[in-house]
Scaffold this motif. Structure first.
Motif, PDB file in Angstrom:
ATOM      1  N   UNK A 427     -24.373 129.892 137.362  1.00  0.00           N
ATOM      2  CA  UNK A 427     -23.722 130.601 137.009  1.00  0.00           C
ATOM      3  C   UNK A 427     -24.570 131.882 136.631  1.00  0.00           C
ATOM      4  N   UNK A 428     -25.853 131.870 136.256  1.00  0.00           N
ATOM      5  CA  UNK A 428     -26.243 132.893 136.180  1.00  0.00           C
ATOM      6  C   UNK A 428     -26.591 134.044 137.530  1.00  0.00           C
ATOM      7  N   UNK A 429     -26.443 132.979 138.780  1.00  0.00           N
ATOM      8  CA  UNK A 429     -26.692 133.864 139.795  1.00  0.00           C
ATOM      9  C   UNK A 429     -25.539 134.429 140.670  1.00  0.00           C
ATOM     10  N   UNK A 430     -24.494 133.961 140.183  1.00  0.00           N
ATOM     11  CA  UNK A 430     -23.502 134.447 140.558  1.00  0.00           C
ATOM     12  C   UNK A 430     -22.791 136.277 139.953  1.00  0.00           C
ATOM     13  N   UNK A 431     -22.691 136.390 141.933  1.00  0.00           N
ATOM     14  CA  UNK A 431     -22.594 138.199 141.728  1.00  0.00           C
ATOM     15  C   UNK A 431     -21.861 138.188 140.262  1.00  0.00           C
ATOM     16  N   UNK A 432     -21.559 139.386 139.544  1.00  0.00           N
ATOM     17  CA  UNK A 432     -20.947 139.781 138.285  1.00  0.00           C
ATOM     18  C   UNK A 432     -21.079 139.134 137.390  1.00  0.00           C
ATOM     19  N   UNK A 433     -22.089 138.241 137.607  1.00  0.00           N
ATOM     20  CA  UNK A 433     -21.920 137.741 136.103  1.00  0.00           C
ATOM     21  C   UNK A 433     -22.041 138.785 134.949  1.00  0.00           C
ATOM     22  N   UNK A 434     -20.628 138.092 134.085  1.00  0.00           N
ATOM     23  CA  UNK A 434     -20.474 138.942 132.518  1.00  0.00           C
ATOM     24  C   UNK A 434     -21.424 138.756 131.123  1.00  0.00           C
ATOM     25  N   UNK A 435     -22.240 137.192 131.513  1.00  0.00           N
ATOM     26  CA  UNK A 435     -22.745 136.809 130.407  1.00  0.00           C
ATOM     27  C   UNK A 435     -24.447 137.445 130.232  1.00  0.00           C
ATOM     28  N   UNK A 436     -24.800 137.935 131.473  1.00  0.00           N
ATOM     29  CA  UNK A 436     -26.197 137.705 131.264  1.00  0.00           C
ATOM     30  C   UNK A 436     -26.774 139.112 133.061  1.00  0.00           C
ATOM     31  N   UNK A 437     -26.345 139.098 132.839  1.00  0.00           N
ATOM     32  CA  UNK A 437     -26.133 140.682 134.291  1.00  0.00           C
ATOM     33  C   UNK A 437     -26.972 140.316 135.567  1.00  0.00           C
ATOM     34  N   UNK A 438     -26.355 139.087 135.797  1.00  0.00           N
ATOM     35  CA  UNK A 438     -27.588 138.932 136.730  1.00  0.00           C
ATOM     36  C   UNK A 438     -28.431 138.115 136.991  1.00  0.00           C
ATOM     37  N   UNK A 439     -29.175 138.503 135.710  1.00  0.00           N
ATOM     38  CA  UNK A 439     -30.881 138.451 135.553  1.00  0.00           C
ATOM     39  C   UNK A 439     -30.850 136.590 135.298  1.00  0.00           C
ATOM     40  N   UNK A 440     -31.313 135.499 134.716  1.00  0.00           N
ATOM     41  CA  UNK A 440     -31.885 134.249 134.664  1.00  0.00           C
ATOM     42  C   UNK A 440     -32.557 134.108 133.114  1.00  0.00           C
ATOM     43  N   UNK A 441     -33.236 134.816 132.906  1.00  0.00           N
ATOM     44  CA  UNK A 441     -33.452 135.273 131.163  1.00  0.00           C
ATOM     45  C   UNK A 441     -34.550 133.833 130.900  1.00  0.00           C
ATOM     46  N   UNK A 442     -35.694 133.006 131.987  1.00  0.00           N
ATOM     47  CA  UNK A 442     -36.058 131.705 131.564  1.00  0.00           C
ATOM     48  C   UNK A 442     -37.429 132.525 131.149  1.00  0.00           C
ATOM     49  N   UNK A 443     -37.905 131.372 130.326  1.00  0.00           N
ATOM     50  CA  UNK A 443     -39.097 131.945 129.172  1.00  0.00           C
ATOM     51  C   UNK A 443     -39.851 131.079 130.171  1.00  0.00           C
ATOM     52  N   UNK A 510     -36.124 117.816 121.895  1.00  0.00           N
ATOM     53  CA  UNK A 510     -35.952 116.776 122.658  1.00  0.00           C
ATOM     54  C   UNK A 510     -34.616 116.954 123.505  1.00  0.00           C
ATOM     55  N   UNK A 511     -33.773 117.385 122.672  1.00  0.00           N
ATOM     56  CA  UNK A 511     -32.287 117.285 123.286  1.00  0.00           C
ATOM     57  C   UNK A 511     -31.844 119.093 124.082  1.00  0.00           C
ATOM     58  N   UNK A 512     -31.245 119.717 124.213  1.00  0.00           N
ATOM     59  CA  UNK A 512     -30.150 120.857 124.480  1.00  0.00           C
ATOM     60  C   UNK A 512     -29.077 120.515 124.338  1.00  0.00           C
ATOM     61  N   UNK A 513     -29.031 121.994 123.561  1.00  0.00           N
ATOM     62  CA  UNK A 513     -26.975 122.165 123.550  1.00  0.00           C
ATOM     63  C   UNK A 513     -26.468 123.551 124.246  1.00  0.00           C
ATOM     64  N   UNK A 514     -25.837 122.979 125.029  1.00  0.00           N
ATOM     65  CA  UNK A 514     -25.301 124.535 125.672  1.00  0.00           C
ATOM     66  C   UNK A 514     -23.627 124.993 125.563  1.00  0.00           C
ATOM     67  N   UNK A 515     -23.463 126.206 126.071  1.00  0.00           N
ATOM     68  CA  UNK A 515     -22.565 126.957 125.211  1.00  0.00           C
ATOM     69  C   UNK A 515     -21.257 127.773 126.765  1.00  0.00           C
ATOM     70  N   UNK A 516     -20.560 127.897 126.254  1.00  0.00           N
ATOM     71  CA  UNK A 516     -20.350 129.013 127.552  1.00  0.00           C
ATOM     72  C   UNK A 516     -20.171 131.116 126.804  1.00  0.00           C
ATOM     73  N   UNK A 517     -20.659 130.471 125.030  1.00  0.00           N
ATOM     74  CA  UNK A 517     -20.245 132.571 125.333  1.00  0.00           C
ATOM     75  C   UNK A 517     -21.635 132.581 124.517  1.00  0.00           C
ATOM     76  N   UNK A 518     -21.945 133.957 124.581  1.00  0.00           N
ATOM     77  CA  UNK A 518     -22.968 134.264 123.544  1.00  0.00           C
ATOM     78  C   UNK A 518     -23.239 134.328 122.565  1.00  0.00           C
ATOM     79  N   UNK A 519     -22.019 134.661 121.942  1.00  0.00           N
ATOM     80  CA  UNK A 519     -21.025 134.123 120.833  1.00  0.00           C
ATOM     81  C   UNK A 519     -21.271 133.008 120.252  1.00  0.00           C
ATOM     82  N   UNK A 520     -21.279 132.187 121.098  1.00  0.00           N
ATOM     83  CA  UNK A 520     -21.856 130.877 120.781  1.00  0.00           C
ATOM     84  C   UNK A 520     -22.792 130.413 120.783  1.00  0.00           C
ATOM     85  N   UNK A 521     -23.681 131.547 121.424  1.00  0.00           N
ATOM     86  CA  UNK A 521     -25.580 130.537 121.903  1.00  0.00           C
ATOM     87  C   UNK A 521     -25.963 131.334 120.238  1.00  0.00           C
ATOM     88  N   UNK A 522     -25.371 132.595 120.460  1.00  0.00           N
ATOM     89  CA  UNK A 522     -26.412 133.519 119.094  1.00  0.00           C
ATOM     90  C   UNK A 522     -26.446 132.254 117.922  1.00  0.00           C
TER      91      UNK A 522
END
Length: 535
Positions: A427-443, A510-522
């Motif tokens: 999803x982050x690699x998609x053109x026009x990604x509205x959430x991360x502007x095309x960046x993966x931003x993986x530590x 141990x586990x990850x939680x996933x969200x669809x928007x930056x607001x939920x992520x924050x």
């Protein structure tokens, strides 16, 4: 009883006629089509008398005048306007006591019964069924016993059978060759020789299949040898390798010993140090003991730099030896064509030291160890179909797909996370990604460049570091894989979820939680920071 030739049976031989020498009456045949209930053939009309002719033995003889006379009567009766043809009278059946009165074919038939009512009259010629051909004599009647030499009553019987066939106008049957004593002896010798050969080969077969397999005695002669057992090798393949190395005398003995050992099924691949000329049982026992092997285990997600160090220690070579070999000879270690000639790579072999168990021991060459790992990775990627499935996922070939799998492996905290983590990447690699502007931003990409594994990284630091592997600074995927992904991460990359995930965070490591928007992520980030302050 009836047929075209009349009653073709002969009377029993004797000094007297079966009817006491009295003349027999035979009616004149009626005109064709002149049959009636009042006058039937054989019971009315002019009678003819025929004398009995006998030879010296009391057997009736065939009379040519009699045959001629009957043929004339047949023409006078008008049964066949086209003429008749004479036949040699059929010989009587040896079992019929009434069949020795010879009569020509088509002639008037004598009545062998005392009265006219003793037997039904014959059918008219048009209705008569053809007399069946005499059944051939049974083969057993004309054969002698297997070891018989012929002669005696058997010869007379055979001669009588030939005479009968000649009297019927058929070609005599050639008598079978008598088996002489010499011929029987040849048969016995051939048969006996065949049994001997069968017995010999049967014994060899039994020895091969059911006999005890060749085996050494004792626990070896003190001469050590190293044997590598590959993953997937079965009992017979292992036994053959041990035989070739001189450890056991036969593969069959090893297989038997392996099956007899209760722990035999737990035998694993790896490099084993054994002795030559061991009994199969002692070889199995030693291979099941930790004393004979110590495999190098490559865990999922390990980077190449760490794996090179482990190989150096196992081979007991100076630190950095394996890394130098990898950098110098990577093109000659078995990489597939799609894994070559990628620019800006930190390590061209990254992603190809597949996580597994390897038999690595002192004395081996670093090149050999690396080649085995690359071959394992290449086989797995081909099995999973990386080349065929990359395009369907919107990627430029299997190299990018392997890179995605390495990111999933690095960021995922459990196997259940892998499919969701793969969707985040796509999803982050998609053109026009509205959430991360095309960046993966993986530590994890930043940590790879720094060859570290830190969690507390500031966003300012991450965005300032200019490197193609740093996905906070550069858009898109890094130049290549950042670790060696395992099978579960690879499958996650091949089959991502489709739920709209863009963000993730690990709350407990141990586990990850996933969200669809930056607001939920924050919100989750704030929750995680609060939990850290409490601890």
């Amino acid at each position: 009883m009836y047929g075209d030739g009349g009653w073709g049976r002969q009377a029993q031989a004797g000094p007297q006629s079966p009817y006491g020498g009295q003349p027999q009456h035979h009616p004149q045949a009626p005109q064709h089509g002149d049959w009636s209930q009042e006058q039937q053939p054989g019971y009315g009309g002019q009678q003819h008398q025929y004398p009995d002719y006998q030879d010296g033995a009391g057997r009736p003889e065939y009379d040519q005048g009699f045959a001629h006379q009957t043929q004339q009567q047949f023409h006078q009766g008008g049964w066949d306007a086209t003429g008749t043809h004479g036949h040699v009278p059929y010989a009587a059946d040896p079992g019929d006591p009434y069949g020795q009165q010879p009569v020509a074919y088509g002639a008037e038939q004598p009545d062998f019964y005392p009265t006219e009512d003793a037997y039904p009259p014959p059918e008219p010629p048009g209705r008569r069924q053809p007399e069946p051909e005499p059944e051939p004599e049974a083969a057993g009647e004309e054969e002698h016993a297997f070891f018989a030499g012929g002669g005696g009553e058997d010869d007379e019987e055979e001669h009588e059978l030939q005479s009968r066939r000649e009297r019927r106008g058929k070609k005599p049957v050639k008598s079978k060759k008598r088996r002489t004593g010499c011929a029987c002896m040849v048969v016995v010798l051939v048969f006996g020789g065949g049994l001997g050969g069968v017995g010999y080969f049967g014994y060899k077969f039994y020895q091969t299949r059911f006999g005890a397999a060749p085996d050494y005695a004792g626990s070896g002669n003190g001469q050590h040898v190293t044997v590598t057992i590959n993953k997937g090798d079965g009992g017979w393949a292992i036994g053959q390798k041990l035989k070739d190395a001189g450890v056991v005398e036969s593969a069959a003995a090893f297989v038997s010993a392996l099956q007899a050992n209760p722990e035999g099924k737990s035998l694993q691949d790896g490099v084993y140090t054994l002795e030559k000329e061991m009994s199969a049982a002692s070889a199995v026992e030693l291979m099941l003991s930790p004393k004979s092997r110590s495999n190098l285990i490559i865990a999922e997600g390990r980077r190449n730099a760490e794996i090179y160090g482990l190989i150096d220690k196992r081979l007991e070579v100076p630190a950095g030896t394996t890394a130098r070999v990898a950098k110098k000879d990577y093109k000659h270690l078995g990489l597939p064509a799609w894994a070559l000639n990628h620019p800006n790579l930190k390590d061209p072999l990254e992603g190809f030291l597949y996580p597994s168990s390897y038999g690595v021991t002192k004395g081996q060459k670093p090149e050999a160890v690396l080649r085995t790992m690359v071959a394992q990775a290449t086989a797995k990627y081909q099995e999973l179909g990386l080349e065929k499935k990359a395009e369907a996922l919107g990627l430029d070939g299997p190299w990018q797909l392997l890179t995605v799998a390495s990111l999933v492996q690095a960021e995922g905290t459990s196997h259940d996370d892998f499919r969701k983590m793969a969707e985040v990447v796509y999803n982050r690699l998609k053109p026009g990604n509205p959430q991360t502007a095309g960046r993966l931003e993986f530590d994890s990409t930043y940590n790879y460049v720094k060859n570290q594994s830190k969690l507390d990284l500031s966003i300012a630091e991450l965005r300032r570091y200019n490197n193609s592997y740093n996905t906070y600074y550069s858009k898109g995927l890094p130049p290549g894989p950042i670790d060696n992904p395992g099978e579960e991460a690879l499958r996650g990359a091949l089959n991502p979820t489709d739920d709209g995930w863009y963000y993730f965070i690990s709350m407990d490591g141990k586990t990850s939680r996933f969200t669809k928007t930056l607001e939920d992520h924050n919100k989750l980030v704030a929750e995680w920071n609060a939990s850290r302050k409490k601890n």
